[in-house]
Design a protein around this motif. Structure first.
Motif, PDB file in Angstrom:
ATOM      1  N   ASN A   1      -1.828   3.753  -8.837  1.00  0.00           N
ATOM      2  CA  ASN A   1      -0.860   4.860  -8.776  1.00  0.00           C
ATOM      3  C   ASN A   1       0.461   4.469  -9.435  1.00  0.00           C
ATOM      4  OD1 ASN A   1      -2.723   6.324  -7.338  1.00  0.00           O
ATOM      5  ND2 ASN A   1      -1.798   5.973  -5.336  1.00  0.00           N
TER       6      ASN A   1
ATOM      7  N   SER B   1       3.330   3.591  -2.641  1.00  0.00           N
ATOM      8  CA  SER B   1       4.056   3.815  -3.900  1.00  0.00           C
ATOM      9  C   SER B   1       5.526   4.056  -3.613  1.00  0.00           C
ATOM     10  CB  SER B   1       3.532   5.033  -4.645  1.00  0.00           C
ATOM     11  OG  SER B   1       2.163   5.066  -4.699  1.00  0.00           O
TER      12      SER B   1
ATOM     13  N   ALA C   1      -2.613   7.588   3.181  1.00  0.00           N
ATOM     14  CA  ALA C   1      -2.461   9.030   2.935  1.00  0.00           C
ATOM     15  C   ALA C   1      -3.708   9.586   2.232  1.00  0.00           C
ATOM     16  CB  ALA C   1      -1.224   9.290   2.089  1.00  0.00           C
ATOM     17  N   GLY C   2      -4.307   8.776   1.387  1.00  0.00           N
ATOM     18  CA  GLY C   2      -5.465   9.225   0.613  1.00  0.00           C
ATOM     19  C   GLY C   2      -6.634   9.602   1.500  1.00  0.00           C
TER      20      GLY C   2
ATOM     21  N   THR D   1      -5.630   7.276  -6.197  1.00  0.00           N
ATOM     22  CA  THR D   1      -6.023   8.005  -4.992  1.00  0.00           C
ATOM     23  C   THR D   1      -7.044   9.093  -5.337  1.00  0.00           C
ATOM     24  OG1 THR D   1      -3.863   7.612  -4.040  1.00  0.00           O
ATOM     25  CG2 THR D   1      -5.107   9.441  -3.120  1.00  0.00           C
TER      26      THR D   1
ATOM     27  N   ALA E   1       3.231   9.181  -0.371  1.00  0.00           N
ATOM     28  CA  ALA E   1       3.085   7.866  -1.002  1.00  0.00           C
ATOM     29  C   ALA E   1       3.167   6.749   0.032  1.00  0.00           C
ATOM     30  CB  ALA E   1       4.159   7.708  -2.070  1.00  0.00           C
TER      31      ALA E   1
ATOM     32  N   SER F   1       0.826  -1.222   0.000  1.00  0.00           N
ATOM     33  CA  SER F   1       0.000   0.000   0.000  1.00  0.00           C
ATOM     34  C   SER F   1       0.850   1.257   0.000  1.00  0.00           C
ATOM     35  CB  SER F   1      -0.893   0.082   1.243  1.00  0.00           C
ATOM     36  OG  SER F   1      -2.004  -0.679   1.061  1.00  0.00           O
TER      37      SER F   1
ATOM     38  N   ARG G   1      -5.758   1.056  -4.963  1.00  0.00           N
ATOM     39  CA  ARG G   1      -5.440   2.352  -5.587  1.00  0.00           C
ATOM     40  C   ARG G   1      -3.929   2.556  -5.697  1.00  0.00           C
ATOM     41  NH1 ARG G   1      -7.915   4.428  -0.310  1.00  0.00           N
ATOM     42  NH2 ARG G   1      -6.217   5.428   0.771  1.00  0.00           N
TER      43      ARG G   1
ATOM     44  N   ASP H   1      -7.097   0.925  -0.449  1.00  0.00           N
ATOM     45  CA  ASP H   1      -5.780   1.562  -0.508  1.00  0.00           C
ATOM     46  C   ASP H   1      -4.815   0.666  -1.297  1.00  0.00           C
ATOM     47  OD1 ASP H   1      -3.624   3.174  -0.072  1.00  0.00           O
ATOM     48  OD2 ASP H   1      -3.527   2.897   2.104  1.00  0.00           O
TER      49      ASP H   1
HETATM   50  N1  ASP Z   1      -1.186   4.399  -0.401  1.00  0.00           N
HETATM   51  C1  ASP Z   1      -1.226   5.258  -1.539  1.00  0.00           C
HETATM   52  C2  ASP Z   1       0.144   5.286  -2.218  1.00  0.00           C
HETATM   53  O1  ASP Z   1       1.145   5.163  -1.574  1.00  0.00           O
HETATM   54  C3  ASP Z   1      -1.680   6.647  -1.217  1.00  0.00           C
HETATM   55  C4  ASP Z   1      -3.107   6.602  -0.740  1.00  0.00           C
HETATM   56  O2  ASP Z   1      -4.013   6.676  -1.587  1.00  0.00           O
HETATM   57  O3  ASP Z   1      -3.358   6.443   0.442  1.00  0.00           O
HETATM   58  O4  ASP Z   1       0.225   5.418  -3.406  1.00  0.00           O
END
Ligand code: ASP
Length: 434
Positions: A403, A285, A366-367, A322, A362, A283, A399, A396
């Motif tokens: 990402n 990036s 965080a989203g 996100t 990332a 989860s 997504r 998460d």
């Molecule tokens: N976990 C996602 C990322 O690191 C960010 C998020 O949408 O919470 O890309």
């Protein structure tokens, strides 16, 4: 696991991890056992990935930029990359808004579920709202720009949350190198080139642990998951997000991959499987970045100067998955809480979700933190986040896969639509015009 391809090993690790998590949940104390004795290995694996992320950004950006023979190449790449990032992010949130308005997942939530969610998760959500408001307090509109320029590079490198500052500094070093006569920087270039080799080798070594790392991560995730009933209640909302993510990835991205990247989308997604599996399990990036860079270089054959510029920046600022999720979640919460959003409010979701996804770190969760800002901008109470809190982790994971795929797609397009600065080699003592 010697002969199996890496992605099969990772998949096997994930499968076994899920099986262990499910089995452990059947016994009293089983989940605690997994959390105490298995989860730490997942944490160690994520730490290893994070550990190598900053050195990787530094050496590959310095190498990428200093290999360029032409400064205009870099500025052209910068403008196009940011253009593509903004375009895909706006497309993503638009897909989310269209779907959430068509499906209206808010209508599937009964009064009981609504009350239950609001009371069960109200406390956790209040903490998130406070955290989001604290970070926003007293910030002017240009503050994000100010924060890209560090006052101390050692300080920036000490915190994985400051990736943009590290990128900025590495770019400066690269630009200085190509603007000096070749012979004067030759020694440093040699050092940075071999540092690059070493860091890439470390990434390969860390990847040997990936199947075991994801095994531990998945086992702990399942063992700590809330009851399945929660997932059922939020099923239609989750389905809306998943449909949107799938359409964005396999529809919109495939279009870009085929027409601009000049590649068969099936081959593209196959090349990216290790990075996608890791994005799903971690989860994050940022933690996935070393592997994304590895896949994009080795499997997609993207040039070093392109990928070392596009991917680290993309991991921090380009979060299409996100952004799409924030659009769906904001409207879903408004629907359940009985707000009737006007067209102007929905359009403002496009703008704020785009900015919020750029600002989101990332890292896991965080989203949902940045969703506070999106909700506040349209006058919906952020306490409503309690409604979606329980199902946030699986979404998460998904997504984050999107990402990472979005960043890689942009790297591919940039590679295939720009040349490698094939100007004739300059004599070693000729400074390059800036
Ligand atoms: N976990 C996602 C990322 O690191 C960010 C998020 O949408 O919470 O890309």
């Amino acid at each position: 696991m010697g002969k199996m391809a890496l992605h099969w090993q990772i998949l096997l690790g994930m499968g076994l991890g899920i099986a262990l998590g499910l089995t452990a949940a059947q016994f009293a104390g089983g989940s605690a056992l997994v959390v105490d004795w298995i989860k730490p290995f997942g944490t160690i694996f994520i730490n290893l990935l994070k550990l190598i992320a900053i050195p990787l950004i530094v050496v590959s950006l310095i190498k990428g930029v200093s290999d360029l023979k032409d400064m205009t190449q870099l500025s052209k790449m910068g403008i196009r990359t940011f253009g593509l990032y903004i375009l895909t992010t706006v497309l993503a949130v638009t897909v989310g808004l269209v779907l959430v308005n068509l499906i209206q997942p808010g209508n599937f939530i009964g009064e009981d579920t609504r009350q239950e969610m609001l009371t069960s998760f109200g406390g956790d959500v209040q903490l998130k709202v406070d955290e989001a408001n604290q970070t926003q307090e007293g910030r002017g509109p240009l503050q994000p720009l100010v924060e890209v320029v560090p006052e101390n590079i050692v300080g920036s490198m000490a915190d994985n949350g400051n990736m943009l500052q590290v990128i900025f500094f590495s770019l400066l070093v690269g630009v200085a190198m190509i603007s000096l006569p070749g012979e004067r920087v030759a020694a440093f270039k040699k050092v940075s080139d071999s540092a690059n080799e070493i860091v890439l080798r470390i990434v390969d070594l860390i990847m040997l642990a990936a199947p075991y790392g994801v095994f531990a991560l998945m086992a702990a995730l399942i063992a700590e998951a809330p009851s399945f009933d929660v997932f059922k209640a939020l099923g239609i909302y989750a389905l809306t997000v998943v449909l949107g993510l799938a359409f964005l990835t396999y529809g919109v991205y495939s279009f870009f991959i085929f027409f601009l990247g000049k590649m068969n989308p099936v081959d593209f997604f196959r090349a990216l499987i290790p990075a996608q599996l890791l994005a799903f399990s971690t989860s994050s990036s940022a933690a996935t970045l070393p592997v994304t860079m590895d896949c994009v270089e080795k499997n997609l054959k993207v040039r070093k100067d392109v990928l070392s510029f596009v991917l680290p920046i993309g991991a921090t600022v380009n979060m299409d998955g996100t952004c799409l999720y924030q659009g769906v979640a904001a409207v879903f919460i408004a629907q359940v809480l009985g707000y009737d959003l006007t067209l102007a409010q929905q359009l403002s979701v496009i703008v704020t979700a785009t900015l919020a996804s750029i600002g989101a770190a990332a890292v896991p969760g965080a989203g949902i933190l940045m969703l506070v800002i999106v909700l506040e901008s349209i006058g919906v109470s952020p306490a409503g986040i309690a409604l979606i809190y329980a199902i946030d982790r699986p979404l998460d994971m998904l997504r984050t896969v999107v990402n990472v795929s979005g960043d890689s797609m942009v790297a591919l397009v940039m590679d295939r639509t720009t040349s490698s600065g094939d100007t004739p080699e300059l004599p070693a003592d000729t400074p390059v015009e800036l």
